[in-house]
Design an enzyme around this catalytic site. Structure first.
Site, short mmCIF file in Angstrom:
data_model
loop_
_atom_site.label_atom_id
_atom_site.label_comp_id
_atom_site.label_asym_id
_atom_site.label_seq_id
_atom_site.Cartn_x
_atom_site.Cartn_y
_atom_site.Cartn_z
N LYS A 139 -3.38 6.54 1.90
CA LYS A 139 -1.83 6.68 2.03
C LYS A 139 -1.27 7.68 1.08
O LYS A 139 -0.12 8.26 1.68
CB LYS A 139 -1.69 5.15 1.71
CG LYS A 139 0.01 5.02 1.61
CD LYS A 139 0.73 5.27 3.21
CE LYS A 139 2.13 5.59 3.25
NZ LYS A 139 2.99 5.02 2.04
N SER A 164 2.65 2.89 6.26
CA SER A 164 3.39 3.93 6.58
C SER A 164 4.18 3.71 7.91
O SER A 164 3.90 3.35 8.74
CB SER A 164 2.41 5.16 6.74
OG SER A 164 3.51 6.19 6.95
N HIS A 172 -1.72 10.91 2.95
CA HIS A 172 -0.63 10.68 4.17
C HIS A 172 0.47 11.34 3.53
O HIS A 172 1.15 12.18 4.12
CB HIS A 172 -0.54 9.51 4.59
CG HIS A 172 0.44 9.36 5.40
ND1 HIS A 172 1.87 9.10 4.80
CD2 HIS A 172 0.84 9.44 6.67
CE1 HIS A 172 2.83 8.92 5.97
NE2 HIS A 172 2.22 9.12 7.04
N ASN A 173 1.13 10.74 2.30
CA ASN A 173 2.26 11.07 1.88
C ASN A 173 2.31 12.56 1.16
O ASN A 173 3.33 13.32 1.40
CB ASN A 173 2.54 10.37 0.63
CG ASN A 173 3.07 8.78 1.04
OD1 ASN A 173 2.68 8.49 2.40
ND2 ASN A 173 3.84 8.30 0.51
N GLY A 222 8.47 -10.72 -1.39
CA GLY A 222 9.12 -9.33 -1.54
C GLY A 222 9.99 -8.97 -0.31
O GLY A 222 9.46 -8.50 0.53
N VAL A 235 13.74 -4.19 2.03
CA VAL A 235 13.65 -3.58 3.37
C VAL A 235 12.22 -3.71 4.22
O VAL A 235 12.07 -4.01 5.40
CB VAL A 235 14.14 -2.20 3.26
CG1 VAL A 235 14.12 -1.53 4.75
CG2 VAL A 235 15.87 -2.15 3.15
N MET A 236 11.30 -3.11 3.39
CA MET A 236 9.87 -3.08 4.12
C MET A 236 9.36 -4.55 4.16
O MET A 236 8.73 -4.91 5.24
CB MET A 236 9.00 -2.27 2.97
CG MET A 236 9.15 -0.70 3.40
SD MET A 236 9.09 0.12 4.70
CE MET A 236 7.26 0.26 4.85
N GLY A 237 9.62 -5.22 3.44
CA GLY A 237 9.03 -6.61 3.44
C GLY A 237 9.75 -7.50 4.63
O GLY A 237 9.12 -8.11 5.37
N GLU A 243 2.80 14.70 4.22
CA GLU A 243 4.17 14.53 4.63
C GLU A 243 5.03 15.28 3.75
O GLU A 243 6.11 16.21 4.42
CB GLU A 243 4.51 13.00 4.45
CG GLU A 243 5.89 12.84 4.66
CD GLU A 243 6.23 11.08 4.13
OE1 GLU A 243 5.22 10.30 4.51
OE2 GLU A 243 7.11 10.99 3.83
N TYR A 244 4.80 15.45 2.55
CA TYR A 244 5.65 16.28 1.38
C TYR A 244 5.59 17.86 2.24
O TYR A 244 6.43 18.79 2.32
CB TYR A 244 4.96 16.40 0.20
CG TYR A 244 5.85 15.41 -0.92
CD1 TYR A 244 5.49 14.00 -0.49
CD2 TYR A 244 6.42 15.78 -1.80
CE1 TYR A 244 6.29 12.99 -1.45
CE2 TYR A 244 6.97 14.85 -2.83
CZ TYR A 244 6.93 13.50 -2.49
OH TYR A 244 7.27 12.62 -3.11
P1 2AM Z 1 14.54 -9.27 -5.91
O1 2AM Z 1 15.29 -9.19 -4.56
O2 2AM Z 1 14.38 -10.54 -6.56
O3 2AM Z 1 15.01 -7.94 -6.95
C1 2AM Z 1 11.87 -4.50 -4.01
O4 2AM Z 1 12.40 -4.36 -5.48
C2 2AM Z 1 11.34 -6.02 -4.09
O5 2AM Z 1 10.60 -6.36 -5.31
C3 2AM Z 1 12.55 -7.00 -4.04
O6 2AM Z 1 11.98 -8.02 -3.08
C4 2AM Z 1 12.45 -7.70 -5.57
O7 2AM Z 1 12.94 -8.88 -5.90
C5 2AM Z 1 10.77 -7.26 -5.95
N1 2AM Z 1 10.53 -7.40 -7.31
C6 2AM Z 1 10.90 -6.49 -8.06
N2 2AM Z 1 10.30 -6.75 -9.42
C7 2AM Z 1 9.93 -7.84 -9.19
C8 2AM Z 1 9.21 -8.83 -10.13
N3 2AM Z 1 9.05 -8.47 -11.69
N4 2AM Z 1 8.68 -9.97 -9.76
C9 2AM Z 1 8.79 -10.41 -8.52
N5 2AM Z 1 9.62 -9.49 -7.51
C10 2AM Z 1 10.06 -8.34 -7.99
#
Ligand code: 2AM
Length: 500
Positions: free
Chosen positions: A204, A132, A207-208, A12, A15-17, A211-212
């Site tokens: 978590k 977080s 925490h959120n 995945g 951004v976070m990944g 945060e709210y």
């Molecule tokens: P993508 O780039 O192929 O859309 C945030 O949406 C992350 O989750 C992205 O890296 C997205 O991949 C991934 N994602 C969302 N749905 C998914 C699914 N059903 N299987 C695999 N990755 C998924």
């Protein structure tokens, strides 16, 4: 195919990944990455050739799994919910027994409990870890809240401890200065084992929820300064900067000061003045509030913060209502700087109540799910990396050091003393806002929470009478033992009445 096997993998690359993968690679761990849309993987790997640990971009899920050392550690950072289940399903046929899946998304803790049970039954291990700190935190040091089997945590620990935010051991202040390829060293790491199955994701979520509350409370202080005191954003920014030097010292106060002095690039006006007043939400604040209702734990400050967002979202309806319902407005004619100080104290007291409620929820949940939560350790890992990071958390940490079984933060001598010192200002602000028709829902409901919590007797005696009257629900008596129920035959024309 890569030659050396990776220490860990991540699925995945949103951004976070991406940021978490770079953080891991910065700490000398080799990481394999995989994304459903492989063009994202290619772009990410080609833009980041020179990391200390090294990145391997896999083209297929099979290649990805094969590229990781056993027992494999695979982080999933996709949209919480169905996508997480879909990725787990795709991985399972390719894994070996004892491999560990780590869900770093914002999963609902009950989903994490379900997934962990299911994977354990199949012979795999599962860690649900709260992450977080947003984009910046993921890149240079998040606060990490892992839950699951301790054996799985032990395997993940060296990486999680390396990449988490670091705080000074004495003061609890975040250690800053991380840069690409140059992570911070030393200090106390902002991760610790939280507990079994869904405990990490539960914490978590709390925490959120907190945060709210924090964000809404800051917005209410801003509303009072603007609407009641007529201050402009620049002037408010200075006040928030000052506040950031004292007991309110926190990430959210700091960024508020920054936001308030930002100019809109298009018009040159203060940025906040051109932003539409509607707020969205992704669900964790709502989950916290629903869970409070489910468990019967009062968390009104957090719930009010969620409701405040809902009210902001019905903009068109509010615009119409504002034309029909006449405003009340008492102009402010007191001492401005004293009132600014009062707003500070109102924000501080409300914040203490909101944190007290968040910790009450964790206390109730640990009973419900048989977790053993360490509230001191939890407040410690909130001190750095995450969005609610604040000097104040050091005081919460100290409160739980004094008494790990503290029933409510409001009962800790330090916090009790602080509210005592500030409550007259808090009441002044709530009264002035009520007089002037300025909505400050979390300040007000926090005060009601505080006054209710400290009340020996609440008006629920009359409520018992009402329930007994219309529904024969019975009542308990002050002069009899708890649990013994009584009933009056209502309406009884001959019943003894209090003389007029
Ligand atoms: P993508 O780039 O192929 O859309 C945030 O949406 C992350 O989750 C992205 O890296 C997205 O991949 C991934 N994602 C969302 N749905 C998914 C699914 N059903 N299987 C695999 N990755 C998924």
């Amino acid at each position: 195919m890569s030659e050396a096997k990776s220490d860990i993998g991540l699925v995945g690359l949103a951004v976070m990944g991406q940021n978490l993968a770079l953080n891991i690679a910065d700490h000398d761990f080799r990481i394999s990455v995989y994304n459903r849309t492989t063009s994202k993987t290619d772009a990410f790997v080609s833009e980041n050739q020179d990391t200390p640990g090294g990145l391997f971009g896999a083209q297929s899920i099979e290649e990805f799994v094969q590229s990781i050392k056993r027992p494999r550690k695979i982080i999933i950072l996709v949209q919480a919910g169905r996508a997480t289940d879909a990725v787990i399903e795709g991985l399972l046929p390719l894994l070996d027994l004892d491999d560990i899946i780590i869900d770093g998304g914002n999963a609902l803790w009950t989903d994490t409990i379900r997934r962990e049970k299911d994977l354990n039954e199949k012979g795999f291990r599962f860690v649900g870890s709260g992450v977080s700190g947003g984009e910046e935190g993921a890149r240079f040091g998040p606060s990490l809240m892992p839950g699951g089997k301790e054996s799985a945590w032990e395997e993940l620990k060296p990486i999680w401890e390396a990449i988490a935010a670091k705080v000074d051991a004495e003061t609890g202040k975040p250690i800053e200065g991380a840069a690409p390829g140059r992570p911070v060293t030393g200090g106390v790491t902002c991760t610790t084992y939280i507990g079994e199955n869904g405990a990490g994701h539960y914490v978590k979520m709390i925490h959120n929820g907190i945060e709210y509350g924090d964000m809404q409370m800051i917005c209410e202080a801003y509303a009072l300064m603007g609407k009641l005191l007529g201050m402009d954003p620049k002037e408010m920014s200075t006040v928030f900067s000052d506040w950031n030097q004292g007991v309110l010292d926190s990430f959210l106060i700091e960024i508020t000061a920054d936001i308030l002095q930002q100019r809109d690039p298009a018009t040159g006006q203060p940025f906040v003045d051109v932003v539409l007043d509607t707020a969205g939400q992704k669900g964790t604040g709502k989950w916290t509030s629903v869970n409070a209702l489910d468990m019967g734990i009062p968390a009104p400050s957090i719930a009010e913060a969620v409701f405040a967002r809902f009210l902001s979202a019905i903009k068109e309806e509010r615009v119409e209502a504002s034309k029909i319902i006449q405003p009340v407005f008492d102009a402010f004619d007191g001492d401005k700087s004293a009132f600014i100080e009062a707003i500070h104290d109102a924000l501080y007291c409300s914040k203490i109540c909101s944190y007290a409620q968040g910790f009450q929820l964790m206390r109730a949940a640990q009973k419900e799910y048989e977790w053993k939560l360490d509230f001191g350790a939890i407040s410690m890992i909130f001190r750095g990396g995450c969005i609610i990071r604040a000097a104040f958390l050091q005081k919460i940490y100290e409160a739980y050091q004094r008494d790990s079984n503290l029933a409510n933060l409001l009962l800790d001598p330090y916090f009790n003393g602080e509210i005592d010192r500030c409550q007259s200002n808090w009441r002044k602000v709530v009264a002035a806002a009520a007089q002037s028709g300025i909505a400050i829902p979390t300040f007000m409901s926090s005060l009601a929470y505080y006054d209710s919590y400290r009340s020996e007797r609440l008006p629920a005696n009359l409520l018992q009478g009402q329930r007994d009257y219309f529904g024969a629900h019975t009542y308990e008596r002050v002069d009899q033992e708890r649990g013994k129920s009584f009933h009056i035959d209502w309406p009884d024309p001959n019943r003894p009445q209090i003389d007029a």
